[in-house]
Design a protein around this motif. Structure first.
Motif, PDB file in Angstrom:
ATOM      1  N   PRO A 170       0.844  -1.199   0.000  1.00 38.35           N
ATOM      2  CA  PRO A 170       0.000   0.000   0.000  1.00 38.35           C
ATOM      3  C   PRO A 170       0.880   1.251   0.000  1.00 38.35           C
ATOM      4  N   GLU A 171       0.308   2.383  -0.418  1.00 37.88           N
ATOM      5  CA  GLU A 171       1.078   3.617  -0.533  1.00 37.88           C
ATOM      6  C   GLU A 171       1.730   4.036   0.774  1.00 37.88           C
ATOM      7  N   LYS A 172       1.041   3.832   1.890  1.00 29.57           N
ATOM      8  CA  LYS A 172       1.584   4.254   3.183  1.00 29.57           C
ATOM      9  C   LYS A 172       2.857   3.511   3.546  1.00 29.57           C
ATOM     10  N   SER A 173       2.978   2.272   3.154  1.00 28.19           N
ATOM     11  CA  SER A 173       4.156   1.496   3.533  1.00 28.19           C
ATOM     12  C   SER A 173       5.270   1.552   2.488  1.00 28.19           C
ATOM     13  N   GLN A 174       5.043   2.243   1.380  1.00 29.81           N
ATOM     14  CA  GLN A 174       6.066   2.313   0.335  1.00 29.81           C
ATOM     15  C   GLN A 174       7.248   3.172   0.755  1.00 29.81           C
ATOM     16  N   GLY A 175       7.012   4.201   1.539  1.00 29.63           N
ATOM     17  CA  GLY A 175       8.105   5.069   1.960  1.00 29.63           C
ATOM     18  C   GLY A 175       8.487   6.064   0.876  1.00 29.63           C
ATOM     19  N   LYS A 176       9.300   7.015   1.260  1.00 29.77           N
ATOM     20  CA  LYS A 176       9.727   8.060   0.342  1.00 29.77           C
ATOM     21  C   LYS A 176      10.961   7.586  -0.425  1.00 29.77           C
ATOM     22  N   VAL A 177      10.971   7.816  -1.709  1.00 25.98           N
ATOM     23  CA  VAL A 177      12.097   7.405  -2.547  1.00 25.98           C
ATOM     24  C   VAL A 177      13.181   8.478  -2.441  1.00 25.98           C
ATOM     25  N   LEU A 178      14.370   8.073  -2.043  1.00 27.43           N
ATOM     26  CA  LEU A 178      15.465   9.014  -1.862  1.00 27.43           C
ATOM     27  C   LEU A 178      16.475   8.957  -3.001  1.00 27.43           C
ATOM     28  N   GLN A 179      16.249   8.086  -3.976  1.00 26.40           N
ATOM     29  CA  GLN A 179      17.143   7.983  -5.123  1.00 26.40           C
ATOM     30  C   GLN A 179      16.550   8.757  -6.293  1.00 26.40           C
ATOM     31  N   ALA A 180      17.427   9.364  -7.090  1.00 28.49           N
ATOM     32  CA  ALA A 180      16.969  10.142  -8.238  1.00 28.49           C
ATOM     33  C   ALA A 180      18.033  10.117  -9.332  1.00 28.49           C
ATOM     34  N   THR A 181      17.601  10.475 -10.526  1.00 24.03           N
ATOM     35  CA  THR A 181      18.501  10.608 -11.665  1.00 24.03           C
ATOM     36  C   THR A 181      18.648  12.087 -11.994  1.00 24.03           C
ATOM     37  N   VAL A 182      19.867  12.538 -12.197  1.00 24.61           N
ATOM     38  CA  VAL A 182      20.136  13.936 -12.528  1.00 24.61           C
ATOM     39  C   VAL A 182      19.700  14.183 -13.968  1.00 24.61           C
ATOM     40  N   VAL A 183      18.871  15.207 -14.152  1.00 28.35           N
ATOM     41  CA  VAL A 183      18.330  15.537 -15.470  1.00 28.35           C
ATOM     42  C   VAL A 183      19.038  16.756 -16.064  1.00 28.35           C
ATOM     43  N   ALA A 184      19.369  17.745 -15.229  1.00 24.44           N
ATOM     44  CA  ALA A 184      20.063  18.952 -15.696  1.00 24.44           C
ATOM     45  C   ALA A 184      20.822  19.564 -14.532  1.00 24.44           C
ATOM     46  N   VAL A 185      21.914  20.251 -14.832  1.00 21.99           N
ATOM     47  CA  VAL A 185      22.702  20.919 -13.802  1.00 21.99           C
ATOM     48  C   VAL A 185      22.990  22.349 -14.218  1.00 21.99           C
ATOM     49  N   GLY A 186      23.133  23.217 -13.227  1.00 24.57           N
ATOM     50  CA  GLY A 186      23.511  24.600 -13.485  1.00 24.57           C
ATOM     51  C   GLY A 186      25.019  24.700 -13.690  1.00 24.57           C
ATOM     52  N   PRO A 187      25.502  25.873 -14.056  1.00 23.39           N
ATOM     53  CA  PRO A 187      26.929  26.042 -14.328  1.00 23.39           C
ATOM     54  C   PRO A 187      27.803  25.980 -13.078  1.00 23.39           C
ATOM     55  N   GLY A 188      27.251  26.279 -11.910  1.00 26.83           N
ATOM     56  CA  GLY A 188      28.012  26.265 -10.664  1.00 26.83           C
ATOM     57  C   GLY A 188      27.871  27.579  -9.934  1.00 26.83           C
ATOM     58  N   SER A 189      28.395  27.630  -8.726  1.00 31.12           N
ATOM     59  CA  SER A 189      28.300  28.842  -7.915  1.00 31.12           C
ATOM     60  C   SER A 189      29.582  29.647  -8.047  1.00 31.12           C
ATOM     61  N   VAL A 190      29.483  30.935  -7.756  1.00 32.26           N
ATOM     62  CA  VAL A 190      30.629  31.828  -7.828  1.00 32.26           C
ATOM     63  C   VAL A 190      31.178  32.005  -6.411  1.00 32.26           C
ATOM     64  N   ASN A 191      32.472  31.752  -6.230  1.00 30.38           N
ATOM     65  CA  ASN A 191      33.070  31.915  -4.897  1.00 30.38           C
ATOM     66  C   ASN A 191      33.494  33.362  -4.669  1.00 30.38           C
ATOM     67  N   LYS A 192      34.098  33.643  -3.520  1.00 32.74           N
ATOM     68  CA  LYS A 192      34.454  35.017  -3.149  1.00 32.74           C
ATOM     69  C   LYS A 192      35.470  35.653  -4.094  1.00 32.74           C
ATOM     70  N   SER A 193      36.323  34.845  -4.691  1.00 30.33           N
ATOM     71  CA  SER A 193      37.328  35.394  -5.612  1.00 30.33           C
ATOM     72  C   SER A 193      36.782  35.580  -7.025  1.00 30.33           C
ATOM     73  N   GLY A 194      35.512  35.191  -7.250  1.00 30.90           N
ATOM     74  CA  GLY A 194      34.882  35.384  -8.555  1.00 30.90           C
ATOM     75  C   GLY A 194      35.000  34.197  -9.488  1.00 30.90           C
ATOM     76  N   ASP A 195      35.615  33.123  -9.031  1.00 29.16           N
ATOM     77  CA  ASP A 195      35.752  31.923  -9.856  1.00 29.16           C
ATOM     78  C   ASP A 195      34.491  31.070  -9.738  1.00 29.16           C
ATOM     79  N   VAL A 196      34.163  30.368 -10.817  1.00 28.09           N
ATOM     80  CA  VAL A 196      32.989  29.491 -10.817  1.00 28.09           C
ATOM     81  C   VAL A 196      33.386  28.131 -10.249  1.00 28.09           C
ATOM     82  N   GLN A 197      32.678  27.712  -9.198  1.00 27.12           N
ATOM     83  CA  GLN A 197      32.880  26.392  -8.586  1.00 27.12           C
ATOM     84  C   GLN A 197      31.915  25.438  -9.277  1.00 27.12           C
ATOM     85  N   PRO A 198      32.393  24.489 -10.105  1.00 26.86           N
ATOM     86  CA  PRO A 198      31.476  23.629 -10.863  1.00 26.86           C
ATOM     87  C   PRO A 198      30.667  22.693  -9.964  1.00 26.86           C
TER      88      PRO A 198
END
Length: 109
Positions: A41-69
Motif C-alpha cells: 500500500p502507498e503508506k508502507s512504500q516510503g519516500k524514494v530518496l534515489q533520483a537521476t540527474v536531469v540537468a545541472v547549473g553552471p556552478g556557484s561563484v566563490n568570493k574570488s569570482g571563480d565558478v565552482q562547478p
C-alpha cells in the motif's frame, strides 16, 4: 554506464536550465511490490530518496569570482535528503531542484 534522458525530456530541459549550483532531478519510482510479490500500500512504500540527474547549473561563484562547478553530471544516480528540494512541474511530470551541496552522494556503477 550513464543513461541519457529521453528526447521528450530533453526538449523540456532545453526550456528549463537550473541556475548557479542547482541540480534538477527526477525521483525514481517507488517499489509497489515486495520481493515476495506482495502488493505494497502507498503508506508502507516510503519516500524514494534515489533520483537521476536531469540537468545541472553552471556552478556557484566563490568570493574570488571563480565558478565552482557542480559535482554531479546529467544521467548520474544520486541520493537525496529525506526533506527539501523544490518541486518543478514540466510536461505533467514532477522534477525536483536541489542545491549541489544538499545532495548526499552519488551511486557508482
Amino acid at each position: 554506464m550513464l543513461q541519457q534522458p529521453s528526447p521528450k525530456v530533453m526538449l523540456y530541459i532545453l526550456k528549463f536550465l537550473p541556475m548557479f549550483d542547482r541540480v534538477l532531478v527526477e525521483r525514481l519510482a517507488a517499489e509497489t511490490m515486495s520481493k515476495g510479490g506482495i502488493m505494497l500500500p502507498e503508506k508502507s512504500q516510503g519516500k524514494v530518496l534515489q533520483a537521476t540527474v536531469v540537468a545541472v547549473g553552471p556552478g556557484s561563484v566563490n568570493k574570488s569570482g571563480d565558478v565552482q562547478p557542480v559535482c554531479v553530471k546529467v544521467g548520474e544516480k544520486v541520493l537525496l535528503p529525506e526533506y527539501g528540494g523544490t518541486k518543478v512541474l514540466l510536461d505533467d511530470k514532477d522534477y525536483f531542484l536541489f542545491r549541489d551541496a544538499d545532495i548526499l552522494g552519488k551511486y557508482v556503477d
